[in-house]
Enzyme design. Structure first.
Site, PDB file in Angstrom:
ATOM      1  N   SER A  22       0.861  -1.191   0.000  1.00 51.36           N
ATOM      2  CA  SER A  22       0.000   0.000   0.000  1.00 51.36           C
ATOM      3  C   SER A  22       0.892   1.233   0.000  1.00 51.36           C
ATOM      4  O   SER A  22       1.815   1.338   0.811  1.00 51.36           O
ATOM      5  CB  SER A  22      -0.875   0.007   1.255  1.00 51.36           C
ATOM      6  N   HIS A  34      -1.638  -1.758  -3.980  1.00 57.07           N
ATOM      7  CA  HIS A  34      -2.860  -1.447  -3.236  1.00 57.07           C
ATOM      8  C   HIS A  34      -3.017   0.068  -3.104  1.00 57.07           C
ATOM      9  O   HIS A  34      -2.134   0.748  -2.581  1.00 57.07           O
ATOM     10  CB  HIS A  34      -2.753  -2.107  -1.858  1.00 57.07           C
ATOM     11  N   ASP A  59      -5.300   3.141  -1.559  1.00 59.17           N
ATOM     12  CA  ASP A  59      -6.288   3.442  -0.516  1.00 59.17           C
ATOM     13  C   ASP A  59      -6.954   4.775  -0.805  1.00 59.17           C
ATOM     14  O   ASP A  59      -6.294   5.818  -0.797  1.00 59.17           O
ATOM     15  CB  ASP A  59      -5.591   3.497   0.850  1.00 59.17           C
ATOM     16  N   MET A  95      -9.807   7.479   0.344  1.00 60.66           N
ATOM     17  CA  MET A  95     -10.587   7.876   1.533  1.00 60.66           C
ATOM     18  C   MET A  95     -11.284   9.201   1.275  1.00 60.66           C
ATOM     19  O   MET A  95     -10.752  10.060   0.565  1.00 60.66           O
ATOM     20  CB  MET A  95      -9.647   8.051   2.728  1.00 60.66           C
ATOM     21  N   HIS A 112      -8.906   0.080  -3.023  1.00 60.52           N
ATOM     22  CA  HIS A 112      -9.689  -0.104  -1.802  1.00 60.52           C
ATOM     23  C   HIS A 112     -10.430   1.201  -1.519  1.00 60.52           C
ATOM     24  O   HIS A 112      -9.803   2.175  -1.088  1.00 60.52           O
ATOM     25  CB  HIS A 112      -8.701  -0.486  -0.677  1.00 60.52           C
ATOM     26  N   MET A 125     -12.552   3.461   0.527  1.00 56.27           N
ATOM     27  CA  MET A 125     -13.096   3.741   1.863  1.00 56.27           C
ATOM     28  C   MET A 125     -13.913   5.024   1.756  1.00 56.27           C
ATOM     29  O   MET A 125     -13.571   6.066   2.324  1.00 56.27           O
ATOM     30  CB  MET A 125     -11.940   3.884   2.875  1.00 56.27           C
ATOM     31  N   MET A 142     -10.425  -6.258   7.305  1.00 54.02           N
ATOM     32  CA  MET A 142      -9.638  -5.165   7.898  1.00 54.02           C
ATOM     33  C   MET A 142      -9.111  -5.612   9.263  1.00 54.02           C
ATOM     34  O   MET A 142      -9.886  -6.007  10.137  1.00 54.02           O
ATOM     35  CB  MET A 142     -10.488  -3.906   8.074  1.00 54.02           C
ATOM     36  N   GLY A 164      -8.535   3.923   7.781  1.00 50.60           N
ATOM     37  CA  GLY A 164      -8.348   5.374   7.810  1.00 50.60           C
ATOM     38  C   GLY A 164      -6.897   5.801   7.888  1.00 50.60           C
ATOM     39  O   GLY A 164      -6.562   6.877   7.423  1.00 50.60           O
ATOM     40  N   PHE A 165      -6.051   4.961   8.466  1.00 50.17           N
ATOM     41  CA  PHE A 165      -4.660   5.367   8.673  1.00 50.17           C
ATOM     42  C   PHE A 165      -3.723   4.177   8.492  1.00 50.17           C
ATOM     43  O   PHE A 165      -4.081   3.046   8.824  1.00 50.17           O
ATOM     44  CB  PHE A 165      -4.473   5.927  10.094  1.00 50.17           C
ATOM     45  N   GLY A 166      -2.530   4.477   8.003  1.00 44.98           N
ATOM     46  CA  GLY A 166      -1.473   3.476   7.989  1.00 44.98           C
ATOM     47  C   GLY A 166      -0.788   3.456   9.350  1.00 44.98           C
ATOM     48  O   GLY A 166      -0.992   4.354  10.176  1.00 44.98           O
ATOM     49  N   GLY A 167       0.002   2.429   9.574  1.00 44.80           N
ATOM     50  CA  GLY A 167       0.851   2.379  10.761  1.00 44.80           C
ATOM     51  C   GLY A 167       0.144   2.050  12.069  1.00 44.80           C
ATOM     52  O   GLY A 167       0.700   2.270  13.142  1.00 44.80           O
ATOM     53  N   ASP A 182      -5.698  -6.529   5.622  1.00 45.49           N
ATOM     54  CA  ASP A 182      -5.156  -5.173   5.463  1.00 45.49           C
ATOM     55  C   ASP A 182      -5.118  -4.483   6.823  1.00 45.49           C
ATOM     56  O   ASP A 182      -6.165  -4.302   7.460  1.00 45.49           O
ATOM     57  CB  ASP A 182      -6.081  -4.415   4.492  1.00 45.49           C
ATOM     58  N   GLY A 183      -3.901  -4.085   7.233  1.00 49.34           N
ATOM     59  CA  GLY A 183      -3.755  -3.319   8.471  1.00 49.34           C
ATOM     60  C   GLY A 183      -2.801  -3.983   9.442  1.00 49.34           C
ATOM     61  O   GLY A 183      -3.038  -5.105   9.891  1.00 49.34           O
ATOM     62  N   GLY A 191       1.630  -1.638   4.302  1.00 54.65           N
ATOM     63  CA  GLY A 191       1.995  -0.259   4.012  1.00 54.65           C
ATOM     64  C   GLY A 191       3.259   0.130   4.741  1.00 54.65           C
ATOM     65  O   GLY A 191       4.371   0.072   4.185  1.00 54.65           O
TER      66      GLY A 191
HETATM   67  C1  DX5 Z   1      -5.900   1.571   6.190  1.00 56.39           C
HETATM   68  C2  DX5 Z   1      -5.572   1.163   4.778  1.00 56.39           C
HETATM   69  C3  DX5 Z   1      -4.397   0.283   4.652  1.00 56.39           C
HETATM   70  C4  DX5 Z   1      -3.111   0.899   5.138  1.00 56.39           C
HETATM   71  C5  DX5 Z   1      -2.324  -0.218   5.723  1.00 56.39           C
HETATM   72  O1  DX5 Z   1      -7.125   2.186   6.234  1.00 56.39           O
HETATM   73  O2  DX5 Z   1      -6.670   0.482   4.198  1.00 56.39           O
HETATM   74  O3  DX5 Z   1      -4.247  -0.239   3.345  1.00 56.39           O
HETATM   75  O4  DX5 Z   1      -2.354   1.510   4.136  1.00 56.39           O
HETATM   76  O5  DX5 Z   1      -1.204   0.321   6.310  1.00 56.39           O
HETATM   77  P1  DX5 Z   1      -0.327  -0.492   7.371  1.00 56.39           P
HETATM   78  O6  DX5 Z   1       0.183  -1.712   6.667  1.00 56.39           O
HETATM   79  O7  DX5 Z   1       0.733   0.484   7.736  1.00 56.39           O
HETATM   80  O8  DX5 Z   1      -1.248  -0.846   8.517  1.00 56.39           O
HETATM   81 ZN    ZN Z   2      -6.314  -0.597   2.245  1.00 52.21          ZN
END
Ligand code: DX5
Ligand code: ZN
Length: 219
Positions: free
Chosen positions: A6, A31, A33, A35, A64, A66, A135, A140-143, A173-174, A195
């Site tokens: 991602s 991937h 994302d 939003m 994806h 969202m 999920m 909503g957020f990476g990391g 994912d996540g 990601g």
């Molecule tokens: C979160 C996204 C993910 C995100 C994953 O809402 O859908 O795809 O980029 O990031 P990591 O792998 O850092 O959790």
């Molecule tokens: Zn995603």
């Protein structure tokens, strides 16, 4: 087993560099994302940027969404060359119709489930969809940290898919890294999204290689 990096955790001022790295890597899909600040409390990238990115991505695009009312954007994502278009169960009152529209547009159809949404709600639509995205964080957020209840959801979903004699893919994912990725591989996942674990790594290409070795069951 497939790996879909991602780019949400990429440096957005140097996106082309990260996409070229993924193009050169052993990753299977890319991937994306999307939003809207309504369904999730964040806004990521919009259509003008995705159009330009799509032109340089040489891996199948795993988009994806969202966003609320995802059916409004099906034709744009088809035009960008999306391979797999995933919408959230929680955003579609008429999910069956949206899935049919995605397939009529010539794409594979995925359905994503938030952490609180039970997999059993997909029993009747399972034969119509190509992939379920579980999920393992609140979107909503990476990391963010991996939510371990995703493991049990994947096992239950795998049983449902086998009971109906289907070949529906399971994507997670996540919070995926080498450890949680291995646990997910053991639970029967077909596609790993990662990601932060990749884009924030010192050597992203090497991390992709390691994640691919996990998914192949070599580690
Ligand atoms: C979160 C996204 C993910 C995100 C994953 O809402 O859908 O795809 O980029 O990031 P990591 O792998 O850092 O959790
Ligand atoms: Zn995603």
């Amino acid at each position: 087993m497939l790996l879909a990096p991602s780019i949400l955790s990429a440096n957005f001022l140097h996106l082309a560099k990260d996409i070229e790295m993924i193009n050169r890597s052993e990753a299977d899909w890319l991937h994306l994302d999307i939003m809207d600040g309504v369904f999730v409390p964040n806004i990521s990238i919009g259509l003008p940027l995705i159009e330009q990115l799509a032109a340089i991505i040489n891996k199948p695009m795993d988009s994806h969404l969202m966003i609320v009312e995802p059916q409004k954007f099906i034709s744009q994502f088809r035009d960008f060359g999306t391979y797999m278009l995933t919408v959230h169960y929680e955003t579609c009152t008429h999910l069956h119709r949206v899935v049919a529209q995605i397939k009529e547009a010539g794409m594979k159809a995925g359905v994503a489930l938030n952490p609180h949404t039970p997999v059993e709600l997909l029993t009747d639509i399972l034969p119509d969809i190509d992939m379920v995205l579980i999920m393992s964080v609140n979107p909503g957020f990476g990391g963010q940290s991996f939510l371990p209840q995703a493991l049990n959801k994947v096992s239950r979903l795998k049983t449902m898919i086998q009971a109906q004699g289907l070949s529906t893919l399971i994507e997670v994912d996540g919070g995926i890294n080498l450890q949680t990725g291995q646990a997910m591989a053991d639970a029967g996942v077909d596609v790993l999204v990662a990601g932060n674990a990749i884009l924030k790594a010192e050597n992203p290409l090497e991390t992709i290689r390691q994640l691919k070795r996990i998914t192949a069951g070599i580690l």
